[in-house]
Write an enzyme that holds these catalytic residues in place. Structure first.
Site, short mmCIF file in Angstrom:
data_model
loop_
_atom_site.label_atom_id
_atom_site.label_comp_id
_atom_site.label_asym_id
_atom_site.label_seq_id
_atom_site.Cartn_x
_atom_site.Cartn_y
_atom_site.Cartn_z
N SER A 107 0.82 -1.21 0.00
CA SER A 107 0.00 0.00 0.00
C SER A 107 0.86 1.26 0.00
O SER A 107 1.94 1.31 0.59
CB SER A 107 -0.90 0.01 1.24
OG SER A 107 -1.56 1.25 1.39
N TYR A 130 -2.39 5.52 -4.43
CA TYR A 130 -3.50 6.44 -4.28
C TYR A 130 -3.19 7.69 -5.10
O TYR A 130 -2.06 8.18 -5.08
CB TYR A 130 -3.70 6.84 -2.82
CG TYR A 130 -4.34 5.78 -1.96
CD1 TYR A 130 -5.58 5.26 -2.27
CD2 TYR A 130 -3.69 5.31 -0.83
CE1 TYR A 130 -6.17 4.29 -1.49
CE2 TYR A 130 -4.27 4.34 -0.02
CZ TYR A 130 -5.52 3.83 -0.36
OH TYR A 130 -6.09 2.87 0.42
N THR A 156 -5.78 2.58 -6.92
CA THR A 156 -7.08 2.54 -6.23
C THR A 156 -7.88 3.78 -6.61
O THR A 156 -7.42 4.91 -6.43
CB THR A 156 -6.88 2.47 -4.71
OG1 THR A 156 -6.23 1.24 -4.39
CG2 THR A 156 -8.21 2.52 -3.98
N LYS A 252 -8.26 -0.62 -9.49
CA LYS A 252 -9.02 -1.21 -8.38
C LYS A 252 -10.13 -0.29 -7.92
O LYS A 252 -9.94 0.91 -7.79
CB LYS A 252 -8.06 -1.50 -7.22
CG LYS A 252 -8.68 -2.14 -5.99
CD LYS A 252 -7.59 -2.47 -4.99
CE LYS A 252 -8.16 -3.07 -3.71
NZ LYS A 252 -8.82 -2.05 -2.88
N HIS A 276 -13.78 -1.65 -1.76
CA HIS A 276 -12.84 -1.25 -0.70
C HIS A 276 -13.17 -1.96 0.61
O HIS A 276 -13.02 -1.39 1.70
CB HIS A 276 -12.86 0.27 -0.50
CG HIS A 276 -11.53 0.85 -0.13
ND1 HIS A 276 -10.71 1.50 -1.04
CD2 HIS A 276 -10.84 0.88 1.04
CE1 HIS A 276 -9.61 1.91 -0.44
NE2 HIS A 276 -9.66 1.54 0.84
#
Length: 387
Positions: A107, A130, A156, A252, A276
């Site tokens: 992440s 992100y 994402t 995603k 999510h």
């Protein structure tokens, strides 16, 4: 070593050993948590068809995800603050995934940095991005992932604004934990966790701290993070990220056929049907219900994966039988990590693999690549007959 036969066993052990705020961070959804609950309960509505008198020898769950060989179609999903669930958690999870032969996704909001994970592993992992307002930071972050040898970028798309998770607010979630009386009382009972954290230097967001000016403490870090998610993210910016990266691209957070078609149009190598984990739009349908309409829309133009709700090998089998080329586990591996560190992640993968392999055999197949929807009994209108 406790006897672990299910993911639920790991969850019970995890709850005892992890600090309250990090357990709640993992085991919660947004608002009423309806979507969080239905992500798992909707799998229970799908039944498997048992077959008999078929050769069950020489079975294989091996397949590919975005052209990469995998021991089973399961990747470790990107989970923020994994290194707060267990000291050096991202490194432990990445090692377990590498040894098992499945992808690990780091992440953006990890505790261990891209470089720290790359230093402690021997094979490429995936990096989750992100979209941030700070494009200079974003460009440098993508470059760092490329330099570390990451083999796919997972972008994402469903966190332009943050869904409210009541428990995180009430717990004062931060990394490292704020030294409030409530936190200190709880942490005093988690000695395994505490000893591990004392022995590591990785206690902040490793991909951010040291890379952004003005971040000096957990409070400033959390403020910067909350303000950086880009509410103006659109397909043009996604294409710009695609061009900056230049490698395998996974998008995603896709839940509707229209968005899936657009993702395929801009050249994504795979899309992930995901809400999510029920942590963003509460009231959205479960990922498994959203899967079939998306598959029908995109056909073979893009690889379709599924995330949110996977807690067993049977869940994996059902998703694959419905047409998914891969699945992701988040909470399932976090339970193992928080319970027993790297060994717990390995145990979670072993449990899921055994359930997948055995259930596939009972359904009359020896090779997972041959499994089709014929092994399922799906309720009428399962994927929706909405007005």
């Amino acid at each position: 070593m406790p006897v672990i036969t299910t993911i639920e066993d790991l969850k019970h052990l995890y709850r005892r050993r992890a600090p309250r705020m990090f357990y709640d961070y993992c085991e919660s959804g947004s608002w009423t948590e309806q979507t969080f609950r239905e992500n798992t309960s909707d799998f229970d509505q799908i039944r498997l068809r048992q077959r008999i008198a078929v050769d069950m020898t020489n079975r294989s769950t091996a397949t590919q995800m975005i052209g990469q060989d995998v021991a089973m179609p399961v990747a470790l999903a990107p989970v923020g603050m994994t290194g707060m669930q267990s000291a050096d958690g991202e490194i432990k999870a990445a090692r377990a995934a590498e040894k098992f032969g499945v992808p690990f996704t780091l992440s953006t909001m990890s505790i261990c940095s891209i470089e720290a994970v790359a230093e402690k592993t021997t094979k490429p992992f995936w990096f989750q991005l992100y979209a941030m307002k700070d494009w200079d930071y974003l460009t440098r972050l993508i470059g760092r992932a490329r330099d570390a040898g990451c083999s796919a970028l997972v972008v994402t798309l469903d966190l332009q604004v943050l869904g409210q998770r009541h428990k995180d607010i009430k717990n004062g979630l931060s990394a490292p934990p704020k030294p409030t009386l409530r936190n200190l009382v709880n942490l005093s009972t988690k000695w395994r966790w505490g000893l591990g954290m004392l022995a590591t230097k990785n206690r902040d967001f490793g991909n951010v701290v040291g890379h952004i000016a003005g971040i000096t403490d957990p409070s400033s870090l959390m403020t910067w993070t909350a303000e950086q998610f880009d509410p103006a993210l659109d397909w043009a910016k996604i294409e710009k990220i695609r061009d900056l990266w230049g490698g395998k691209l996974i998008l995603k957070g896709v839940m509707e056929p229209e968005d899936a078609l657009m993702a395929a149009r801009i050249g994504a190598d795979a899309i992930v049907v995901s809400n999510h984990g029920g942590r963003q739009l509460d009231g959205a349908v479960s990922s498994i219900r959203a899967l079939e309409p998306i598959l029908e829309a995109v056909g073979d133009t893009v690889e379709v994966h599924l995330d949110s709700g996977i807690r067993s090998g049977q869940d994996v089998l059902k998703a694959v039988a419905m047409g998914a080329k891969g699945t992701y586990i988040g909470r399932a591996f976090i339970y193992g990590l928080g319970a027993m560190g790297e060994a717990g992640v390995t145990r979670a993968l072993e449990v899921i693999h055994k359930e997948l392999d055995t259930s596939m055999a009972f359904c009359g197949h020896r090779n997972l690549n041959d499994v089709t929807r014929d092994i399922l009994r799906v309720p009428k209108h399962f994927s929706g007959d909405w007005s």
